[in-house]
Structure formats: C-alpha cells, structure tokens
Design an enzyme around this catalytic site. Structure first.
Site, PDB file in Angstrom:
ATOM      1  N   SER A 139       2.325   2.009   8.720  1.00  0.00           N
ATOM      2  CA  SER A 139       1.052   1.832   9.413  1.00  0.00           C
ATOM      3  C   SER A 139       1.272   1.945  10.905  1.00  0.00           C
ATOM      4  O   SER A 139       2.339   1.576  11.416  1.00  0.00           O
ATOM      5  CB  SER A 139       0.461   0.452   9.095  1.00  0.00           C
ATOM      6  OG  SER A 139      -0.660   0.178   9.919  1.00  0.00           O
ATOM      7  N   TYR A 153       1.440  -8.426   8.914  1.00  0.00           N
ATOM      8  CA  TYR A 153       1.303  -7.094   8.324  1.00  0.00           C
ATOM      9  C   TYR A 153       2.038  -6.052   9.175  1.00  0.00           C
ATOM     10  O   TYR A 153       2.780  -5.215   8.651  1.00  0.00           O
ATOM     11  CB  TYR A 153      -0.175  -6.737   8.206  1.00  0.00           C
ATOM     12  CG  TYR A 153      -0.448  -5.328   7.740  1.00  0.00           C
ATOM     13  CD1 TYR A 153      -0.329  -4.989   6.394  1.00  0.00           C
ATOM     14  CD2 TYR A 153      -0.839  -4.337   8.643  1.00  0.00           C
ATOM     15  CE1 TYR A 153      -0.592  -3.695   5.959  1.00  0.00           C
ATOM     16  CE2 TYR A 153      -1.106  -3.048   8.212  1.00  0.00           C
ATOM     17  CZ  TYR A 153      -0.981  -2.729   6.875  1.00  0.00           C
ATOM     18  OH  TYR A 153      -1.239  -1.446   6.452  1.00  0.00           O
TER      19      TYR A 153
END
Length: 244
Positions: A139, A153
C-alpha cells in the site's frame, strides 16, 4: 505464463479484479476467501465464463492451520502453481497509536504480514523446481505512514515491502520472481470495512491526478508483473497511486 494463479482475498475488490483479469489472460484461478462465499462464487462464475478453471478455496491466512488447508486444496487440484497474488489484508477503524490495543495489532499483523509470509513460503515450496511469479499487495500507506488513521496498517505494509525484497533475493536463482504493488486510494470495499465508506472519494483531492483509482487499474499492474513481459523484474515495488 498461464498455469494456476492463487489469489488470496479474491472474493472482492482488488483480488476479484485480478482473478477476472487473470482468467481473461489464460490462467486457471484458485480463489481464496475467508467468509464472503457469495462474492467468491460470483468471481468463480466469471472465471469459468472466460473458459478457465476456478478453484474455490475457503481458508484463513491468519492461522497456520488455515494456510495448510488452503494448500491442501491446491495440491489436490493437481495443476502446477505458477503465480501467487498475496492480496488478503485488513484495515481497522481509524485510531491513534495511543488508542491501539494488542488485539488490534495482533489481528493486523497475523493477516497482513505473517499470513502473507506463510502463504508465500508454501508457494515457493511448490514453485522452486520450475519457477513462478509472486506479487505481494502492499500500500502507499507504507510510504505515507497514515498518521492519525492507520499507523498499524501502514507498518504492516512496510513490512511487506521489505519482505518482497528479501524473498526476491532468496529465490531469484530458482526462477521465482517476487514483486509488490503499492496501491493508493483505490475505490474498493476496504474503506467501508474500516468504517469509512467515503474515505477514498473525500481524499481524492490529495492525489495529483485528482481521482481515485480502480481495482482494474491495479490488476493491470499485477498481471504485468506476473507476465513474461516482466521477466527481468524482481524485488521491485511499483506504485499504482496516481502520483501520491
């Protein structure tokens, strides 16, 4: 390349888009899913409509037993595994680090990091005699940090970036290429699962291209990295983030 492509988290979002595109380009597809059977079955129907074999594999990548069950199904199918897309991942509700619990962190890293490593391990064991391609889904958060929202995350995806490099070095001589994709703001269900269904649209103004991306745009990059067109590409992390 063709052959069997295993995709974790393939019942929706990026994983589903990759599964459909892989089938359109000649891959049989192992559709790994945790709980969304209806979504997985819809993807499987599209794979079969493209003329390819779809293997539905329920399984939980967060546990060793779940990973073992997934690969038991793959092995019983009999087709050689040629590609892995390590896509399964979770976010959580926005929180500052001072608000995060051990349980939240444990879940995040069990799925996003440990699960991805264990799945890649099993894939490598099956590819090492004939080669293959692994694409890990990271990501843009790994670069941006996601302060005030998802630092955990972001940290889990940063771990995937360096895992990609390390594994690529280990297995290059066996003809296995390992790369990663860093999606940016992509319009998928993951934002709703994290409690912010409109997050991508609300942040689109921060993207130089002034829009969100699509799952299909990410899938195009994944399929390129899987293909022979990327035969001399390994250990790379490719941003698909509209310039952000």
């Amino acid at each position: 390349m063709g052959g069997l492509c295993l995709i974790t988290g393939a019942s929706s979002g990026i994983g589903a888009a990759v599964a459909r595109m892989a089938a359109a380009r000649g891959y049989d597809v192992a559709i790994i899913y945790h709980s969304n059977r209806a979504g997985a079955e819809a993807v499987a129907a599209d794979v079969r409509a493209a003329g390819q074999t779809a293997l539905l594999c329920p399984g939980d990548v967060a546990t060793p037993e779940g990973v073992a069950a997934i690969f038991a199904q793959i092995d019983s199918h009999g087709a050689p595994l040629t590609a892995l897309v390590n896509n399964a991942g979770v976010v959580d509700l926005p929180a500052r680090v001072t608000e995060m619990t051990h349980a939240r962190l444990r879940r995040m890293f069990d799925i996003n990091v440990i699960g991805a490593i264990l799945v890649a391990k099993e894939a490598v064991l099956r590819m090492q005699d004939r080669g293959g391609a692994i694409v890990n889904i990271s990501s843009a958060a790994a670069r941006l940090g996601s302060g005030g929202q998802y630092v955990d995350y972001a940290a889990s995806k940063a771990a995937i970036d360096i895992f990609t490099k390390g594994l690529s070095d280990e297995v290059a001589a066996s003809g296995i290429r390992v790369n990663a994709i860093r999606p940016g703001l992509i319009d998928t269900e993951i934002h709703a699962k994290g409690g912010l269904p409109d997050r991508a649209q609300k942040l689109a103004h921060m993207v130089p291209m002034k829009r969100t991306g699509t799952a299909e745009e990410v899938a195009e990059a994944v399929l390129w990295l899987m293909s022979d067109a990327a035969a001399y590409v390994t250990g790379a992390v490719l941003d698909v983030s509209g310039g952000r």
